[in-house]
Structure formats: structure tokens, C-alpha cells
Design a protein around this motif. Structure first.
Motif, PDB file in Angstrom:
ATOM      1  N   LEU A  23       0.882  -1.101  -0.038  1.00 58.84           N
ATOM      2  CA  LEU A  23       0.167   0.074   0.048  1.00 58.84           C
ATOM      3  C   LEU A  23       0.940   1.072   0.114  1.00 58.84           C
ATOM      4  O   LEU A  23       0.835   1.919   1.121  1.00 58.84           O
ATOM      5  CB  LEU A  23      -1.005   0.005   1.191  1.00 58.84           C
ATOM      6  CG  LEU A  23      -1.858  -1.312   1.396  1.00 58.84           C
ATOM      7  CD1 LEU A  23      -2.437  -1.130   2.739  1.00 58.84           C
ATOM      8  CD2 LEU A  23      -2.893  -1.219   0.209  1.00 58.84           C
ATOM      9  N   ASP A  24       1.829   1.321  -0.989  1.00 60.33           N
ATOM     10  CA  ASP A  24       2.731   2.493  -1.169  1.00 60.33           C
ATOM     11  C   ASP A  24       2.005   3.857  -1.368  1.00 60.33           C
ATOM     12  O   ASP A  24       0.949   4.043  -2.040  1.00 60.33           O
ATOM     13  CB  ASP A  24       3.904   2.242  -1.718  1.00 60.33           C
ATOM     14  CG  ASP A  24       3.426   2.428  -3.148  1.00 60.33           C
ATOM     15  OD1 ASP A  24       4.392   3.165  -4.006  1.00 60.33           O
ATOM     16  OD2 ASP A  24       2.562   1.620  -3.687  1.00 60.33           O
ATOM     17  N   ILE A  25       2.518   4.982  -0.733  1.00 57.57           N
ATOM     18  CA  ILE A  25       2.073   6.260  -0.632  1.00 57.57           C
ATOM     19  C   ILE A  25       1.749   6.437  -2.133  1.00 57.57           C
ATOM     20  O   ILE A  25       0.686   7.405  -2.669  1.00 57.57           O
ATOM     21  CB  ILE A  25       2.746   7.104  -0.028  1.00 57.57           C
ATOM     22  CG1 ILE A  25       2.957   6.615   1.481  1.00 57.57           C
ATOM     23  CG2 ILE A  25       1.998   8.633   0.138  1.00 57.57           C
ATOM     24  CD1 ILE A  25       4.223   7.354   2.313  1.00 57.57           C
ATOM     25  N   ALA A  26       2.855   6.478  -3.039  1.00 59.51           N
ATOM     26  CA  ALA A  26       2.776   6.812  -4.554  1.00 59.51           C
ATOM     27  C   ALA A  26       1.384   6.279  -5.211  1.00 59.51           C
ATOM     28  O   ALA A  26       1.182   6.715  -6.290  1.00 59.51           O
ATOM     29  CB  ALA A  26       3.825   6.417  -5.183  1.00 59.51           C
ATOM     30  N   GLN A  27       0.763   5.105  -4.653  1.00 64.26           N
ATOM     31  CA  GLN A  27      -0.315   4.619  -5.558  1.00 64.26           C
ATOM     32  C   GLN A  27      -1.657   4.744  -4.481  1.00 64.26           C
ATOM     33  O   GLN A  27      -2.814   4.558  -5.125  1.00 64.26           O
ATOM     34  CB  GLN A  27       0.015   3.177  -5.558  1.00 64.26           C
ATOM     35  CG  GLN A  27       0.772   3.002  -6.662  1.00 64.26           C
ATOM     36  CD  GLN A  27       0.820   1.516  -7.020  1.00 64.26           C
ATOM     37  OE1 GLN A  27       1.324   0.682  -5.974  1.00 64.26           O
ATOM     38  NE2 GLN A  27       0.425   0.749  -8.255  1.00 64.26           N
ATOM     39  N   PHE A  28      -1.375   4.686  -3.460  1.00 67.39           N
ATOM     40  CA  PHE A  28      -2.589   4.797  -2.417  1.00 67.39           C
ATOM     41  C   PHE A  28      -2.850   5.991  -1.537  1.00 67.39           C
ATOM     42  O   PHE A  28      -3.979   6.335  -0.761  1.00 67.39           O
ATOM     43  CB  PHE A  28      -2.533   3.689  -1.481  1.00 67.39           C
ATOM     44  CG  PHE A  28      -2.842   2.275  -2.148  1.00 67.39           C
ATOM     45  CD1 PHE A  28      -4.203   1.717  -2.129  1.00 67.39           C
ATOM     46  CD2 PHE A  28      -1.750   1.592  -2.664  1.00 67.39           C
ATOM     47  CE1 PHE A  28      -4.267   0.554  -2.933  1.00 67.39           C
ATOM     48  CE2 PHE A  28      -1.954   0.409  -3.438  1.00 67.39           C
ATOM     49  CZ  PHE A  28      -3.211  -0.323  -3.356  1.00 67.39           C
ATOM     50  N   GLY A  29      -1.892   7.052  -1.654  1.00 61.92           N
ATOM     51  CA  GLY A  29      -2.004   8.291  -1.066  1.00 61.92           C
ATOM     52  C   GLY A  29      -1.881   8.073   0.671  1.00 61.92           C
ATOM     53  O   GLY A  29      -1.404   7.179   1.069  1.00 61.92           O
ATOM     54  N   SER A  30      -2.600   9.134   1.208  1.00 64.78           N
ATOM     55  CA  SER A  30      -2.511   9.033   2.676  1.00 64.78           C
ATOM     56  C   SER A  30      -3.495   7.876   3.409  1.00 64.78           C
ATOM     57  O   SER A  30      -4.664   7.865   2.853  1.00 64.78           O
ATOM     58  CB  SER A  30      -2.881  10.221   3.299  1.00 64.78           C
ATOM     59  OG  SER A  30      -4.227  10.514   2.831  1.00 64.78           O
TER      60      SER A  30
END
Ligand SMILES: Nc1ncnc2c1ncn2[C@@H]1O[C@H](COP(=O)(O)OP(=O)(O)OP(=O)(O)O)[C@@H](O)[C@H]1O
Length: 600
Positions: free
Chosen positions: A118-125
Motif C-alpha cells: 500500500l505505498d503512498i505513491a499509489q494509495f495516497g494517505s
């Protein structure tokens, strides 16, 4: 800016996306704002869709950590399941290493699967990545998620540490509907302490000791205890978060210092091993304290294993299965894995299908069509009507995959998809077919070793191993006498000599219950009355002086191995039946196949 509606939030996010700032006086946690910045810098807009789910395999470290985490997720889920939650643990690479949720293919949590990054670059905050980055507990509500698709989600998350200041990941509760996330947070904080304490205890060298301390004696043996690991020289090696709070210090200040620097009144540590005593910290605070040398729990390579397998409690296993937790039965050949699976089925669901397949017994090229079925004309020799597979037949029932360790790699991937989505395709088919079943798997192989050798998929392992029960060897089973008596009764033998029981107890039974079954069947076929006086187990190793007079059928035969002995018995009966296999098998009360096996 007072934000009261969804529309306001959309405006705030829109403004942020365009300007890189939130409107003045917007109340937003600085950590969440920092996450928004990271998401924007990665090129995400609030309208970016949630990516399709993709799972990565777990590393051996992930597997070890989830060993500790999984039972805790189960507890969390049990407590809040009525709020339709999903709970999971995210590691510091933002990968879900364990999760617990309702296995519903239409669940809004379909992307929260083990192995998903669930990395930030794909899923945001999202709450757990925020917890990992800030090392703080957090609640993230609705529109505080950067992606608009997550604006109905409510999440609480806490960081989990390893006792040396290193963060291991975050525990999370997520729900699709607005809920009292503050309740979750309180519970997560408690469970975060449980995980940390377990990790300290599990990784502790044998010569180290643990100092527990707290202001209240009642809290001393709870997850809220301050815990400090000390080596043989009295130096601090680890401390949990509660210890840092109680001593009002940081891990860097504490590590590798003598414990006496912190507790002025500790004279002899040894006295704390005898009883709980008061100790005084540098700033004169008083604590109840006790020193423990934790019992080194035998490290098992199996996850979620029951420490004392509860053989009699089929009801419990049945309950576990019916809460949609898949059961994995492990144990040596003949230890009763198949038997146990059938008992679980019989306990509560006799009227539901029990579909079983031995993955080792079916040739690899047939296994796929056996499991998944095939469409008409799918391959040469296929039936013109097509065929339903075992997975389809198991719909609303139980699927028992025996010897799952023998499932070829390409079918492991296919099975994983069925378990995740409860949907599959027949061989040669294009129509998705739904099948909802409870899963029991069994194997005599060490699946974790197979994972290390890349022979078994770790993600599949986690899907099949919601609860593991390891059946010990017959010689080690606490209920072995009961099994012995049951099998004798099944063979209509209701009395036997002390000697027979001794033989049973002295022999190692490498073939486990299967071997015992065969020996008893042979004995039953050969005795004249229904009492087993000297039995045909007599050749087994029994102390010489306790042997009874050799009167048995085999009394004059030289001592030899059980297999040779059995073979000899089979040959003798066969001879008496003038080579008639069926007659001999009938008299021995074994199948023709088993009889042939003995003759090989
Ligand atoms: N608890 C039990 N009580 C009575 N009989 C049992 C029990 N467990 C197993 N058996 C019998 O022992 C024999 C072997 O059991 P089973 O086939 O379940 O073993 P298994 O572990 O599945 O073996 P394998 O790994 O070789 O497939 C069977 O005949 C079974 O009926």
C-alpha cells in the motif's frame, strides 16, 4: 476553515492539489498533511483511481513476524467484527503481511489482501503508513484520505516497535462505514503492546532476563507492564514502549546501560526472582518489580500452531472452520490427518458436501481438470458435455485438499485466486464460476521449508493456514491408549492381556495409527476367540522377562521387522487360501490393494 461537508472537503483537496497548500485555518493533522504532500509529489490527484490489487510474496522475516501478529488480528476481529471491519498489519515496506476479514468477494476491502503493497505513491494517505512514518498512533477519517475513493473509510492505526527503537510496522483497523474509531485506537494501543512484548520474549537469548515493573501490582503481568531485557552482566538490551513511558526516557538513553543506573534500589537482582518487591527509579518513583527468566517456548517452524493440540475437541475445530477460518492439519504419514478432517465434517455439517482430493495421488496432468473441471471439448479425450470440478462440487460444503504440499506451482497460483475471489474458470472455460466452501488442507511436508526453497507459495500458505493443528506421532499422543482401545473394539476385540498393551506401548509405531490399524486387523483375523491373549504383536520389542509363553501363530518365527513380519503373515494366509487374493484379503480384513502392497 471549518469543514463540515463532503463538498467542503473536496474543495480543500482540490485547492491543495492546485496550490500545494490547504486553505487557511483548515484543521488537518500535520502528519496527514505531510502524507498529502508525498502523494501529490508522486503525481497522485484526489481523483486517481485505486490501483488493481497485486500481491507480492512474503519474505521469511515477514512470515516470522506474522506468526506473532496473526493471533492478535484474530482477537481484534473477534471483538469488532460486528462493525464490519478489516484488520491488518503493514510492515515498514508498506506490505500487508497478515490480515483478517470476512471472506466476501464483494467486500470493499478486496485490495487489503496479504502481500498487497500500500505505498503512498499509489494509495495516497492511509492511516497505517502515516503511523509508520510518524511513529505515532493515528485516526484517519473519510476525506482525510487523499484519494476520494477512500472517503468513506474510517481507520485507526498504531505503530509497533521491536524493543530497540526500531519500528516493525503498524496494526490497523479499517471500516467502510463511519464508526467510533477512538474505541479501536484504545484497543489497538493495547494490542500493539502485546505484539511488542511477545517479540521481545520470543527473540530473547537464554541467558538474558526480563525485568517487569509497574506502579500497580495488578498491571505487572499484563500487556501494560514496563519490560526491560537485561543480559548476564546487568546491561539493558531491550525495553518496551511502556518502560520508556514509565521511566520518562528514550530508548537511546536506556540501551546498553547498566540497569543499576536506572533503579537505585536494585541491590541483588536475584532477590527479584523470588518475589515481587518495590524498586525505586532515579527520580524516586516507586514500582512493583519482578525478574523473570521466561520459559523458552520451543520454537516451532509452524505458524498459528496450537501448543497442545486438542484432539478431542472436534467441536472447537468445527467452530473455527465455520467461522471461515481455513484449517491446516500437519503430521507424519498415518497420523490421522484424513480421519480428523472427516470428523470435523461429521461434527456439524454431515448434510453438507465433503469433497476430498489427494493432490499427491492424481497425475499432474489430470489434477487441474479434477479440481477445476473443464468445458466440453477443452482437450482431446474430454467428455463432450464437459465436467464439473471438485471445487465446484464443494460449493456450500467443505473442500479437503490432502497432501497440498504436492500441488504443482501453477495450480497453487490458480487455487490462490479461488481462495481470494471465490471465483474460478473451468479448463477451457471463460465463464466465471462461484464456489464458496470451507477449506481443510493437510500435509506431511514442512511447508515453511518448501517456501524457503521456493516450492510453495507463501501467499497460498497464509490463505490455507488460518489455524494449524499438528498431529504428533502415535507414540507421543497423550490419548494413544484410547486410540488403541477404540481400534481393538472396532475389530471386535474386547479383551486383551497386559502383555499386549505393553507391546503397544514399547513399540515406536513409525507408521502411526495406520500401522496400528493394520496390526490389529491382522491380529483379529488370526485369533480364535475374541480375546487377544498374546497377540501377533509379540514380535515387537518387549522386555524379555515380561513376555508370555510363546503360543502364538508366529511364536516360533525369528524376530524381525514389523514389515517383514506382516508380509510373512500375509504370505501364510495367502498360502492357506491357496493363492486366492480376494479370500485372503477378506480374511485379513484388508483391501486387495493393501494386500498387494504387503506382497511387494
Ligand atoms: N483418532 C483415530 N481413531 C481411530 N482411527 C484412526 C484415528 N486417526 C486415524 N485413524 C485411522 O488410521 C488410518 C490412517 O489415518 P489417516 O489416513 O487419516 O492418516 P493420514 O495422516 O491422513 O495419512 P497419510 O499422510 O499417509 O495420508 C486410517 O485407517 C484411519 O481410519
Amino acid at each position: 476553515m471549518q469543514i463540515s461537508s463532503s463538498r467542503d472537503w473536496c474543495q480543500v483537496k482540490d485547492y491543495f492539489y492546485k496550490t500545494g497548500q490547504v486553505p487557511e485555518q483548515t484543521e488537518l493533522d500535520p502528519t496527514i498533511l505531510q502524507m498529502w504532500h508525498k502523494a501529490k509529489a508522486a503525481g497522485l490527484s484526489p481523483f486517481t483511481p485505486v490501483p488493481a490489487s497485486t500481491q507480492q510474496p512474503l519474505t521469511t522475516d515477514d512470515i516470522r513476524l506474522s506468526e506473532t501478529v496473526f493471533p492478535i488480528l484474530k482477537d481484534i476481529w473477534a471483538l469488532f467484527k460486528h462493525q464490519n471491519i478489516c484488520t491488518f498489519f503493514l510492515n515498514t515496506q508498506f506490505k500487508i503481511i497478515a490480515e483478517y476479514q470476512n471472506p466476501d468477494p464483494h467486500s470493499p476491502y478486496h485490495f487489503l489482501k496479504q502481500g498487497q503493497v500500500l505505498d503512498i505513491a499509489q494509495f495516497g494517505s492511509i492511516a497505517p503508513s502515516c503511523s509508520i512514518l510518524s511513529q505515532m498512533p493515528i485516526i484517519m477519517m473519510g476525506h482525510q484520505h487523499y484519494l476520494n475513493e477512500f472517503s468513506d473509510f474510517y481507520c485507526a492505526s498504531v505503530p509497533v516497535f521491536n524493543g530497540q527503537g526500531k519500528i516493525l510496522g503498524a496494526l490497523d483497523i479499517t471500516s467502510y462505514r463511519e464508526q467510533l474509531a477512538s474505541n479501536w485506537l484504545r484497543h489497538l494501543l493495547y494490542q500493539g503492546y502485546v505484539v511488542e512484548n511477545e517479540i521481545i520474549k520470543k527473540n530473547m537469548p537464554a541467558q538474558h532476563k526480563l525485568l517487569y515493573f509497574q506502579h500497580s501490582e495488578d498491571l505487572l503481568k499484563t500487556a501494560y507492564t514496563g519490560m526491560i531485557e537485561i543480559d548476564a552482566t546487568g546491561q539493558i538490551q531491550k525495553a518496551n514502549q511502556m518502560a520508556l513511558t514509565l521511566l520518562n526516557t528514550s530508548i537511546d538513553q536506556l540501551l546498553y546501560k547498566p540497569i543499576s543506573n536506572y533503579f537505585s534500589s536494585i541491590s541483588t537482582l536475584a532477590s527479584l526472582e523470588q518475589q515481587t518487591q518495590f524498586i525505586r527509579s532515579q527520580d524516586e518513583a516507586l514500582f512493583y518489580a519482578r525478574l523473570y527468566t521466561p520459559q523458552m517456548t520451543k520454537k516451532t517452524s509452524h505458524l498459528f500452531s496450537t501448543s497442545t493440540p486438542d484432539f478431542k475437541d472436534i467441536a472447537k475445530l468445527s467452530k473455527i472452520l465455520h467461522s471461515d477460518v481455513p484449517i491446516l492439519i500437519t503430521g507424519a504419514t498415518g497420523s490421522g490427518k484424513d480421519h480428523l478432517a472427516r470428523q470435523i465434517h461429521e461434527f456439524a455439517t454431515k448434510d453438507q458436501a465433503f469433497i476430498s482430493i489427494n493432490c499427491a495421488a492424481i497425475p499432474e496432468h489430470l489434477l487441474e481438470s479434477e479440481l477445476f473441471g473443464y468445458e466440453a471439448g477443452a482437450f482431446t479425450g474430454a467428455s463432450a458435455k464437459g465436467k464439473r470440478g471438485l471445487i465446484e462440487l464443494a460449493h456450500q460444503g467443505i473442500l479437503f485438499l490432502d497432501e497440498i504440499g504436492d500441488l504443482p506451482k501453477h495450480l497453487q497460483a490458480k487455487l490462490l485466486r479461488v481462495l481470494q475471489d471465490q471465483v474460478f474458470y473451468r479448463v477451457g472455460g471463460h465463464k466465471p464460476i462461484q464456489s464458496q466452501f470451507k477449506l481443510i488442507s493437510a500435509t506431511h511436508q514442512d511447508l515453511l521449508a518448501m517456501i524457503d526453497n521456493h516450492d510453495f507459495r507463501s501467499d497460498l500458505y497464509y490463505r490455507i493456514c488460518g489455524y494449524q493443528i499438528e498431529l504428533p506421532q502415535l507414540k507421543d499422543r497423550p490419548d494413544k491408549i484410547d486410540i488403541f482401545k477404540t481400534l481393538l473394539a472396532n475389530a471386535k476385540i474386547y479383551s486383551w492381556s497386559v502383555n499386549v498393551q505393553e507391546q503397544f506401548e514399547h513399540y515406536d509405531w513409525p507408521g502411526n495409527i495406520r500401522e496400528l490399524t493394520h496390526v490389529i486387523q491382522l491380529s483379529a483375523a488370526l485369533i480364535a476367540h475374541d480375546s487377544l491373549e498374546h497377540a501377533h504383536l509379540e514380535h515387537l520389542h518387549v522386555p524379555q522377562q515380561r513376555k508370555v509363553t510363546p503360543q502364538s501363530y508366529l511364536a516360533n518365527k525369528p524376530q524381525t521387522s514389523l514389515n517383514q513380519m506382516t508380509k510373512q503373515l500375509v504370505l501364510d494366509i495367502l498360502q492357506q487360501e491357496k493363492g486366492n487374493i480376494s479370500q485372503a484379503a477378506k480374511r485379513l480384513n484388508i483391501s486387495r490393494t493393501t494386500l498387494y502392497k504387503y506382497l511387494q
